[in-house]
Design a protein around this motif. Sequence first.
Motif, PDB file in Angstrom:
ATOM      1  N   LYS A 140       0.839  -1.192   0.149  1.00 52.56           N
ATOM      2  CA  LYS A 140      -0.046   0.012  -0.039  1.00 52.56           C
ATOM      3  C   LYS A 140       0.763   1.240   0.034  1.00 52.56           C
ATOM      4  O   LYS A 140       2.124   1.303   0.662  1.00 52.56           O
ATOM      5  CB  LYS A 140      -0.887  -0.044   1.291  1.00 52.56           C
ATOM      6  N   LEU A 143      -5.808  -1.111   8.470  1.00 55.27           N
ATOM      7  CA  LEU A 143      -4.735  -0.709   9.176  1.00 55.27           C
ATOM      8  C   LEU A 143      -3.370  -1.199   8.478  1.00 55.27           C
ATOM      9  O   LEU A 143      -3.201  -2.247   8.209  1.00 55.27           O
ATOM     10  CB  LEU A 143      -4.781  -1.213  10.644  1.00 55.27           C
ATOM     11  N   PHE A 144      -2.552  -0.175   8.460  1.00 55.00           N
ATOM     12  CA  PHE A 144      -1.121  -0.709   7.758  1.00 55.00           C
ATOM     13  C   PHE A 144      -0.223  -0.123   8.609  1.00 55.00           C
ATOM     14  O   PHE A 144      -0.282   0.733   9.665  1.00 55.00           O
ATOM     15  CB  PHE A 144      -1.096   0.184   6.357  1.00 55.00           C
ATOM     16  N   VAL A 145       0.947  -0.439   8.378  1.00 53.59           N
ATOM     17  CA  VAL A 145       2.321  -0.271   9.211  1.00 53.59           C
ATOM     18  C   VAL A 145       3.256   0.079   8.122  1.00 53.59           C
ATOM     19  O   VAL A 145       3.566  -0.376   6.999  1.00 53.59           O
ATOM     20  CB  VAL A 145       2.910  -1.409   9.860  1.00 53.59           C
ATOM     21  N   ASP A 146       4.060   1.399   8.507  1.00 48.70           N
ATOM     22  CA  ASP A 146       5.167   1.905   7.613  1.00 48.70           C
ATOM     23  C   ASP A 146       6.138   0.948   7.382  1.00 48.70           C
ATOM     24  O   ASP A 146       6.679   0.314   8.654  1.00 48.70           O
ATOM     25  CB  ASP A 146       5.506   3.105   8.559  1.00 48.70           C
ATOM     26  N   GLN A 147       6.768   0.544   6.454  1.00 51.94           N
ATOM     27  CA  GLN A 147       7.844  -0.286   6.096  1.00 51.94           C
ATOM     28  C   GLN A 147       9.033  -0.045   6.817  1.00 51.94           C
ATOM     29  O   GLN A 147       9.838  -0.761   7.067  1.00 51.94           O
ATOM     30  CB  GLN A 147       7.934  -0.653   4.701  1.00 51.94           C
ATOM     31  N   HIS A 151       4.865   3.071  13.509  1.00 52.28           N
ATOM     32  CA  HIS A 151       4.163   3.922  12.738  1.00 52.28           C
ATOM     33  C   HIS A 151       2.837   3.342  12.036  1.00 52.28           C
ATOM     34  O   HIS A 151       2.822   2.558  11.032  1.00 52.28           O
ATOM     35  CB  HIS A 151       4.991   4.716  11.583  1.00 52.28           C
ATOM     36  N   PHE A 152       1.902   3.467  12.682  1.00 52.28           N
ATOM     37  CA  PHE A 152       0.568   2.770  12.141  1.00 52.28           C
ATOM     38  C   PHE A 152      -0.429   3.767  11.561  1.00 52.28           C
ATOM     39  O   PHE A 152      -0.555   4.914  11.776  1.00 52.28           O
ATOM     40  CB  PHE A 152      -0.357   2.128  13.408  1.00 52.28           C
ATOM     41  N   ILE A 153      -0.885   3.357  10.300  1.00 52.55           N
ATOM     42  CA  ILE A 153      -1.976   4.228   9.366  1.00 52.55           C
ATOM     43  C   ILE A 153      -3.197   3.402   9.086  1.00 52.55           C
ATOM     44  O   ILE A 153      -3.135   2.330   8.571  1.00 52.55           O
ATOM     45  CB  ILE A 153      -1.139   4.553   8.208  1.00 52.55           C
ATOM     46  N   LEU A 165      -2.520  -8.131  12.073  1.00 49.48           N
ATOM     47  CA  LEU A 165      -3.852  -8.093  13.307  1.00 49.48           C
ATOM     48  C   LEU A 165      -3.994  -9.701  13.488  1.00 49.48           C
ATOM     49  O   LEU A 165      -5.032  -9.912  13.984  1.00 49.48           O
ATOM     50  CB  LEU A 165      -4.713  -7.424  13.149  1.00 49.48           C
ATOM     51  N   GLU A 186      -3.118   8.504  11.408  1.00 47.20           N
ATOM     52  CA  GLU A 186      -1.615   7.901  11.775  1.00 47.20           C
ATOM     53  C   GLU A 186      -1.442   8.012  13.410  1.00 47.20           C
ATOM     54  O   GLU A 186      -1.668   9.121  13.980  1.00 47.20           O
ATOM     55  CB  GLU A 186      -0.690   8.833  11.021  1.00 47.20           C
ATOM     56  N   LEU A 202       4.914   6.956   1.340  1.00 49.03           N
ATOM     57  CA  LEU A 202       4.794   6.018   2.490  1.00 49.03           C
ATOM     58  C   LEU A 202       4.568   4.765   1.870  1.00 49.03           C
ATOM     59  O   LEU A 202       3.539   4.526   1.282  1.00 49.03           O
ATOM     60  CB  LEU A 202       3.974   6.576   3.350  1.00 49.03           C
ATOM     61  N   LEU A 203       5.362   3.665   2.077  1.00 49.52           N
ATOM     62  CA  LEU A 203       5.219   2.604   1.720  1.00 49.52           C
ATOM     63  C   LEU A 203       4.873   1.670   2.785  1.00 49.52           C
ATOM     64  O   LEU A 203       5.389   1.735   4.014  1.00 49.52           O
ATOM     65  CB  LEU A 203       6.432   1.856   1.029  1.00 49.52           C
ATOM     66  N   MET A 204       3.662   1.049   2.552  1.00 48.66           N
ATOM     67  CA  MET A 204       3.079   0.229   3.826  1.00 48.66           C
ATOM     68  C   MET A 204       2.910  -1.029   3.693  1.00 48.66           C
ATOM     69  O   MET A 204       2.413  -1.609   2.607  1.00 48.66           O
ATOM     70  CB  MET A 204       2.098   0.901   4.285  1.00 48.66           C
ATOM     71  N   ASP A 205       2.905  -1.927   4.751  1.00 49.24           N
ATOM     72  CA  ASP A 205       2.123  -3.447   4.952  1.00 49.24           C
ATOM     73  C   ASP A 205       1.050  -3.376   5.779  1.00 49.24           C
ATOM     74  O   ASP A 205       0.910  -2.732   6.689  1.00 49.24           O
ATOM     75  CB  ASP A 205       3.110  -4.425   5.300  1.00 49.24           C
ATOM     76  N   PRO A 206       0.059  -4.325   5.299  1.00 49.85           N
ATOM     77  CA  PRO A 206      -1.164  -4.416   6.100  1.00 49.85           C
ATOM     78  C   PRO A 206      -0.537  -4.892   7.658  1.00 49.85           C
ATOM     79  O   PRO A 206       0.361  -5.629   7.693  1.00 49.85           O
ATOM     80  CB  PRO A 206      -1.826  -5.684   5.515  1.00 49.85           C
ATOM     81  N   ALA A 207      -1.257  -4.349   8.662  1.00 49.58           N
ATOM     82  CA  ALA A 207      -0.759  -4.218   9.720  1.00 49.58           C
ATOM     83  C   ALA A 207      -1.272  -5.968  10.188  1.00 49.58           C
ATOM     84  O   ALA A 207      -1.982  -6.552   9.712  1.00 49.58           O
ATOM     85  CB  ALA A 207      -1.653  -3.699  10.887  1.00 49.58           C
ATOM     86  N   ILE A 260      -7.364   9.237   6.365  1.00 51.40           N
ATOM     87  CA  ILE A 260      -5.964   8.847   6.780  1.00 51.40           C
ATOM     88  C   ILE A 260      -5.640   9.248   8.109  1.00 51.40           C
ATOM     89  O   ILE A 260      -5.530  10.532   8.374  1.00 51.40           O
ATOM     90  CB  ILE A 260      -4.833   9.291   5.823  1.00 51.40           C
ATOM     91  N   TYR A 275      -5.419  -2.590  18.651  1.00 52.05           N
ATOM     92  CA  TYR A 275      -5.988  -2.327  17.085  1.00 52.05           C
ATOM     93  C   TYR A 275      -6.857  -3.405  16.517  1.00 52.05           C
ATOM     94  O   TYR A 275      -7.869  -2.964  15.833  1.00 52.05           O
ATOM     95  CB  TYR A 275      -4.617  -2.264  16.513  1.00 52.05           C
ATOM     96  N   ILE A 310       0.948   5.780   0.030  1.00 51.43           N
ATOM     97  CA  ILE A 310       0.382   7.108   0.170  1.00 51.43           C
ATOM     98  C   ILE A 310       1.652   8.044  -0.443  1.00 51.43           C
ATOM     99  O   ILE A 310       2.641   7.964   0.068  1.00 51.43           O
ATOM    100  CB  ILE A 310      -0.252   7.402   1.752  1.00 51.43           C
ATOM    101  N   ILE A 354      -6.404   3.881   6.979  1.00 48.11           N
ATOM    102  CA  ILE A 354      -7.130   4.261   5.878  1.00 48.11           C
ATOM    103  C   ILE A 354      -8.539   3.832   5.875  1.00 48.11           C
ATOM    104  O   ILE A 354      -8.886   2.705   5.836  1.00 48.11           O
ATOM    105  CB  ILE A 354      -6.238   3.751   4.747  1.00 48.11           C
ATOM    106  N   ILE A 380      -3.772   7.200  -3.185  1.00 47.17           N
ATOM    107  CA  ILE A 380      -3.710   5.943  -2.163  1.00 47.17           C
ATOM    108  C   ILE A 380      -3.531   4.919  -3.250  1.00 47.17           C
ATOM    109  O   ILE A 380      -4.546   4.722  -4.188  1.00 47.17           O
ATOM    110  CB  ILE A 380      -4.955   5.928  -1.231  1.00 47.17           C
TER     111      ILE A 380
END
Lengths: 96, 96
Positions: free
Chosen positions: A3, B40-44, B49-51, A96, B7, A89-94, B5, B22, A5, B53, A53
């Motif tokens: 993902k 919910l995503f996490v900054d690589q 840093h949780f995001i 959970l 954060e 901002l490069l993101m991975d899914p959390a 968004i 979460y 942004i 969307i 996004i």
Amino acid sequence: MLKVIAEDFIHPEAVEIVLPLYRELVACTRSEPLCIAYDLFVDQKDPGHFIFIEQWPDRAALDTHCATEHFRRLVPLIDAHQRSPGTFLLMDPAAL
Amino acid sequence: MLKVIAEDFIHPEAVEIVLPLYRELVACTRSEPLCIAYDLFVDQKDPGHFIFIEQWPDRAALDTHCATEHFRRLVPLIDAHQRSPGTFLLMDPAAL
């Protein structure tokens, strides 16, 4: 799954200039075979603050996008109207 | 349609504490009748840093979300582990 942004900060007086450039960038990018999602939003408090996004299968797909003719042609035309540098901002899914 | 968004910046040593909070927040929020998307995503580059969307039909739906029992109970528990204040951004789709 990746993902992204990506945020652009455009001079307010240039918004009407960049909108057709964004329109072409979004249309071309959505036609890329690896593009999952590529949506453009505007900050409700700042009409020059544009937010992409994006969703890609992986980093290689994003790199392919950034190497396309439309990206390399249109992004510099848009960036010429920046009031401050863009961010991404490069993101991975959390997990959970 | 309202895109959001949000954060959070969590102390690295507290990530394992906030993850179950979460998890509950995401599950409860997705069960809200007006919730369109809440991911919910996490900054690589930064595991604290949780995001979020999010997508809501309108501002009233977001306000309803922020007034739910699960939001009012879980968000302060998460925020107790912040290393800096959270941010949020309300967006409209770009008028392409």
